[in-house]
Design a protein around this motif. Structure first.
Motif, mmCIF file in Angstrom:
data_model
loop_
_atom_site.group_PDB
_atom_site.id
_atom_site.type_symbol
_atom_site.label_atom_id
_atom_site.label_comp_id
_atom_site.label_asym_id
_atom_site.label_seq_id
_atom_site.Cartn_x
_atom_site.Cartn_y
_atom_site.Cartn_z
ATOM 1 N N LEU A 1 8.025 12.902 -32.867
ATOM 2 C CA LEU A 1 7.321 11.950 -31.998
ATOM 3 C C LEU A 1 8.047 11.861 -30.659
ATOM 4 N N THR A 2 7.545 12.607 -29.690
ATOM 5 C CA THR A 2 8.120 12.652 -28.347
ATOM 6 C C THR A 2 7.091 12.184 -27.335
ATOM 7 N N LEU B 1 6.101 3.598 -24.275
ATOM 8 C CA LEU B 1 6.950 4.694 -24.749
ATOM 9 C C LEU B 1 8.339 4.103 -24.993
ATOM 10 N N ASN B 2 8.622 3.777 -26.231
ATOM 11 C CA ASN B 2 9.828 3.034 -26.574
ATOM 12 C C ASN B 2 10.910 3.982 -27.086
ATOM 13 N N ASN B 3 11.842 4.343 -26.209
ATOM 14 C CA ASN B 3 12.990 5.146 -26.642
ATOM 15 C C ASN B 3 14.255 4.294 -26.789
ATOM 16 N N ARG B 4 14.074 2.960 -26.623
ATOM 17 C CA ARG B 4 15.136 1.987 -26.891
ATOM 18 C C ARG B 4 16.340 2.128 -25.964
ATOM 19 N N ARG B 5 16.078 2.580 -24.735
ATOM 20 C CA ARG B 5 17.191 2.755 -23.790
ATOM 21 C C ARG B 5 16.640 2.989 -22.389
ATOM 22 N N TYR B 6 17.519 2.792 -21.377
ATOM 23 C CA TYR B 6 17.213 3.209 -20.016
ATOM 24 C C TYR B 6 17.634 4.670 -19.886
ATOM 25 N N GLU B 7 16.763 5.574 -20.293
ATOM 26 C CA GLU B 7 17.122 6.988 -20.327
ATOM 27 C C GLU B 7 17.342 7.560 -18.931
ATOM 28 N N ALA B 8 16.593 7.068 -17.950
ATOM 29 C CA ALA B 8 16.762 7.597 -16.587
ATOM 30 C C ALA B 8 18.184 7.364 -16.091
ATOM 31 N N LEU B 9 18.735 6.196 -16.383
ATOM 32 C CA LEU B 9 20.103 5.909 -15.941
ATOM 33 C C LEU B 9 21.118 6.745 -16.698
ATOM 34 N N ARG B 10 20.867 6.993 -17.973
ATOM 35 C CA ARG B 10 21.782 7.854 -18.719
ATOM 36 C C ARG B 10 21.783 9.268 -18.143
ATOM 37 N N GLY C 1 5.164 -7.620 -31.321
ATOM 38 C CA GLY C 1 5.295 -9.065 -31.418
ATOM 39 C C GLY C 1 5.043 -9.751 -30.091
ATOM 40 N N LEU C 2 5.551 -9.172 -29.007
ATOM 41 C CA LEU C 2 5.324 -9.747 -27.678
ATOM 42 C C LEU C 2 3.839 -9.727 -27.314
ATOM 43 N N ALA C 3 3.160 -8.635 -27.666
ATOM 44 C CA ALA C 3 1.730 -8.544 -27.361
ATOM 45 C C ALA C 3 0.926 -9.545 -28.188
ATOM 46 N N THR C 4 1.196 -9.598 -29.468
ATOM 47 C CA THR C 4 0.452 -10.499 -30.348
ATOM 48 C C THR C 4 0.631 -11.951 -29.921
ATOM 49 N N ALA C 5 1.840 -12.302 -29.504
ATOM 50 C CA ALA C 5 2.106 -13.670 -29.071
ATOM 51 C C ALA C 5 1.316 -14.045 -27.827
ATOM 52 N N GLN C 6 0.871 -13.038 -27.058
ATOM 53 C CA GLN C 6 0.106 -13.293 -25.839
ATOM 54 C C GLN C 6 -1.378 -12.964 -26.013
ATOM 55 N N GLY C 7 -1.805 -12.824 -27.285
ATOM 56 C CA GLY C 7 -3.224 -12.683 -27.568
ATOM 57 C C GLY C 7 -3.767 -11.281 -27.531
ATOM 58 N N ILE C 8 -2.890 -10.266 -27.617
ATOM 59 C CA ILE C 8 -3.340 -8.880 -27.540
ATOM 60 C C ILE C 8 -3.035 -8.175 -28.857
ATOM 61 N N PRO C 9 -4.041 -7.590 -29.521
ATOM 62 C CA PRO C 9 -3.780 -6.846 -30.759
ATOM 63 C C PRO C 9 -2.920 -5.617 -30.487
ATOM 64 N N ALA C 10 -2.065 -5.275 -31.443
ATOM 65 C CA ALA C 10 -1.101 -4.212 -31.200
ATOM 66 C C ALA C 10 -0.848 -3.411 -32.466
ATOM 67 N N GLN C 11 -0.433 -2.163 -32.288
ATOM 68 C CA GLN C 11 -0.017 -1.295 -33.377
ATOM 69 C C GLN C 11 1.270 -0.587 -32.985
ATOM 70 N N LYS C 12 2.131 -0.349 -33.984
ATOM 71 C CA LYS C 12 3.370 0.402 -33.768
ATOM 72 C C LYS C 12 3.231 1.758 -34.453
ATOM 73 N N THR D 1 -5.428 -3.770 -25.613
ATOM 74 C CA THR D 1 -4.639 -3.473 -26.806
ATOM 75 C C THR D 1 -3.282 -2.956 -26.357
ATOM 76 N N LEU D 2 -2.339 -2.931 -27.288
ATOM 77 C CA LEU D 2 -1.024 -2.346 -27.018
ATOM 78 C C LEU D 2 -0.645 -1.437 -28.170
ATOM 79 N N VAL D 3 -0.175 -0.247 -27.842
ATOM 80 C CA VAL D 3 0.333 0.694 -28.831
ATOM 81 C C VAL D 3 1.783 1.003 -28.468
ATOM 82 N N GLU D 4 2.670 0.707 -29.404
ATOM 83 C CA GLU D 4 4.104 0.944 -29.195
ATOM 84 C C GLU D 4 4.471 2.263 -29.860
ATOM 85 N N MET D 5 4.812 3.264 -29.057
ATOM 86 C CA MET D 5 5.181 4.592 -29.545
ATOM 87 C C MET D 5 6.703 4.678 -29.646
ATOM 88 N N MET D 6 7.230 4.821 -30.866
ATOM 89 C CA MET D 6 8.680 4.868 -31.074
ATOM 90 C C MET D 6 9.153 6.309 -30.905
#
Length: 518
Positions: A347-348, A447-456, A479-490, A511-516
Motif C-alpha cells: 500500500l503505497t 495519505l497517512n505515512n505517520r510522519r513529515y516525510e518531506a522534512l526527513r 475519528g476526526l472526520a466522524t466527530a465533524q459529521g463526515i463518514p470515513a473509512q480506513k 467522505t474521508l478515506v484514510e490510506m495507511m
C-alpha cells in the motif's frame, strides 16, 4: 438616505460577491445585521480555513471572493493562506473589522494599530477609509484591483461604527481585466520560435488561469515542440497524456539546464521556469539557447533569466504566436515513457494514485496538498482535462483542505477529490466541519505515512540521520472526520483501496478515506 451597510451590500450584489467567507467577531457584526436572503455566509472555524475556502471558491468561479476577518487577531490567523493566495494570484477582497473610530486613540481592546500594514506585502492594495461613507467605494476599488492582472488579494479595514453612518449609493466603474501584450514583442517572439531547430515550451499556472489550454496544445503541435511543466506550477496547463508532454521540471538549477539543453529556443509561458527550491551552481539556462518569457506578472518578468520578456495574458500571447511565421518541418517527438506500474502487494501512494486514475468520476477536480507524493502523483494520476487540478503555489501548508471546500462550493456539479498528506491535513482539519455542514461532494483522501516525510528527505540532503519533530504517529483521521459529521473509512491493505474509493465516489456528500501508506 441609505447607510454604509446598505450601500456596501448594493456594491457587493452588483459585483456578484454575495457569498461571504468568515468567522465572525464583534467588530464585524454590524455588516451581518439582517443579511438579505440573496447573500450567504460560509462559516469556517478558524480564519486560515476561511481564507483557504475563499481562495478555492475564487479559483473555481474565476471571480474575486469576499473574506470577512476579525481585526488583527483574525487577520494574523489568516496570513499563511493569504500568502498562498498571493502566490496563487487568486483575486480576493479581504475585509477586517476595526474598533470604533472614537476610541482608536486609546488603543482599545482588539484594535489594529497599523491595519493596512499588517497584511503587506501579500496584498496588492490596502486601505482603511478616511471616512465611513468611503467604505463602499473602497470595496469597489478593492474588487477592481484584485481582478486586474496579475490578480491577487486586496484588503479593506473597516471600523465597527462605520456601518450605520449615512451614505449615498456608489457608482462602480467598468475596468478591463486582461493585457494583450506588446504586438511588436510578440511578433518578435513568434519569429524566434519559427526559426528554431528544436524549440521547447515550458508552461506555468498562468496558461490555465488565462484559459490558454486549447491554444497551447495548438502551438505545441504546430511547432512539434515538447512541453514541460514549470517548477511548482499550481495548475495543469497541458494534457499530461499528450504525445508532446515531456514531464515536470525539477526545481533545481542544474536539473532545469539538463532537461532543456537539447533545445535552441525555450518559450516559457504563464510562470517562471527558474523557480528553485535549493541553491545551485552554473548557468540558469542552457548556454546558447534563446529564451522567451511571457507572463502577466511584471515582477516575475523583471527577474526571470531570459533574452526576450513580454508582459501579457497567456491566451492572448498564444493567439499572437499562432499567427506567426510558418515553422520549418521538424521531426516528431518520441512520446514520454510511461511510469512503471506500482507494486500491487504494498500500500503505497503510487498504488493509491493508480486506483484514483482508474476510478475517479469523469470531470472530477483534484485539489492536492501532499508534497511528498507529488512525484508519484505526476507518474500515476495524469491530469488530462482543463481546470481539474489545483494545488498550493506558495509551499505553505493548510491550504488544500479548505480550498477543496471552496472549490466544491464554486462547482457543485463536480466531485472534488482532496488529496492530502497527514501533516498537511492537520493544519486545517476543522475545515471538515464546514464540508459536512454544507453537504458538499468532496472525497478527502488522506495519505497517512505517520510522519513529515518531506522534512526527513531534506534532512538527508543535509547529512542528518534523524530529524526531530517529524513523527506524526497516533492521529486517528477517521475519528476526526466522524466527530465533524463526515463518514470515513480506513484502508490498511492494498486490496482495500479500490473498494474504499468506489464507496467514497458513490456518496452525494463528503467522505474521508484514510490510506495507511508505507
Amino acid at each position: 438616505m441609505p447607510n454604509v451597510q446598505t450601500a456596501t451590500l448594493a456594491v457587493l450584489r452588483a459585483l456578484r460577491m454575495t457569498t461571504i467567507f468568515g468567522n465572525p467577531g464583534s467588530t464585524e457584526l454590524p455588516l451581518l445585521r439582517d443579511l438579505p436572503a440573496d447573500f450567504r455566509y460560509i462559516l469556517g472555524l478558524q480564519e486560515s480555513v476561511v481564507l483557504g475556502m475563499a481562495d478555492g471558491y475564487a479559483q473555481g468561479t474565476g471571480r474575486a471572493a469576499l473574506v470577512n476577518l476579525h481585526a488583527t487577531a483574525g487577520t494574523g490567523h489568516a496570513l499563511g493562506n493569504l500568502f498562498t493566495a498571493w502566490k496563487n494570484q487568486t483575486p480576493l477582497v479581504v475585509t477586517a473589522g476595526q474598533q470604533a473610530r472614537s476610541i482608536l486613540p486609546f488603543e482599545p481592546f482588539l484594535f489594529a494599530e497599523q491595519a493596512t500594514e499588517f497584511p503587506r506585502p501579500f496584498v496588492k492594495w490596502a486601505i482603511e477609509p478616511a471616512r465611513a461613507e468611503d467604505v463602499p467605494a473602497a470595496i469597489a476599488r478593492a474588487y477592481i484591483v484584485a481582478m486586474q492582472p496579475p490578480r491577487g488579494p486586496t484588503f479593506v479595514s473597516i471600523p465597527v461604527d462605520d456601518w450605520d453612518r449615512p451614505c449615498e449609493p456608489v457608482h462602480i466603474p467598468q475596468a478591463g481585466a486582461t493585457n494583450p501584450g506588446d504586438p511588436a514583442l510578440l511578433a518578435q517572439a513568434a519569429q524566434v520560435l519559427a526559426r528554431a531547430r528544436q524549440p521547447v515550451l515550458v508552461v506555468g499556472a498562468g496558461v490555465a488561469r488565462d484559459g490558454g489550454w486549447t491554444r497551447v496544445i495548438a502551438l505545441a503541435e504546430r511547432h512539434q515542440a515538447p512541453v514541460w511543466v514549470a517548477p511548482f506550477s499550481a495548475r495543469c496547463s497541458f494534457p499530461e497524456d499528450h504525445p508532446l508532454f515531456a514531464g515536470f521540471l525539477d526545481p533545481r538549477r542544474e536539473a532545469i539546464v539538463a532537461a532543456l539543453t537539447p533545445h535552441d529556443v525555450i518559450v516559457a509561458l504563464g510562470g517562471p521556469l527558474s523557480l528553485y527550491h535549493v541553491e545551485g551552481d552554473g548557468p540558469h539556462l542552457p548556454p546558447g539557447a534563446t529564451t522567451v518569457f511571457i507572463a502577466d506578472n511584471p515582477a516575475q518578468v523583471s527577474w526571470a533569466p531570459c533574452d526576450l520578456a513580454v508582459v501579457a495574458d497567456a491566451d492572448h500571447a498564444l493567439a499572437a504566436l499562432l499567427v506567426g511565421p510558418e515553422p520549418a518541418p521538424r521531426t516528431a517527438i518520441a512520446p514520454r515513457a510511461a511510469a512503471a506500474a506500482p507494486d500491487r502487494a504494498i500500500l503505497t501512494d503510487r498504488l493509491v494514485f493508480d486506483h484514483l486514475a482508474a476510478l475517479r468520476p469523469a470531470g472530477s477536480i483534484v485539489v492536492e496538498e501532499a508534497p511528498t507524493a507529488r512525484g508519484p502523483m505526476h507518474d500515476h494520476l495524469p491530469i488530462t482535462v482543463p481546470d481539474t487540478f489545483y494545488t498550493c503555489a506558495s509551499g505553505g501548508l493548510g491550504h488544500g483542505l479548505p480550498a477543496s471546500v471552496g472549490m466544491a462550493l464554486a462547482r457543485p456539479d463536480r466531485r472534488v477529490i482532496a488529496v492530502l498528506g497527514d501533516g498537511s491535513a492537520m493544519y486545517a482539519i476543522q475545515g471538515l466541519w464546514s464540508a459536512g455542514q454544507l453537504g458538499l461532494p468532496i472525497s478527502f483522501i488522506i495519505l497517512n505515512n505517520r510522519r513529515y516525510e518531506a522534512l526527513r528527505g531534506f534532512g538527508r540532503l543535509f547529512g542528518m540521520h534523524s530529524v526531530a519533530g517529524t513523527d506524526l504517529s497516533g492521529i486517528d483521521f477517521c475519528g476526526l472526520a466522524t466527530a465533524q459529521g463526515i463518514p470515513a473509512q480506513k484502508v490498511g491493505e492494498p486490496d482495500g483501496v479500490g473498494p474504499a474509493l468506489r464507496w467514497s465516489f458513490a456518496q452525494t456528500g463528503p467522505t474521508l478515506v484514510e490510506m495507511m501508506i508505507v
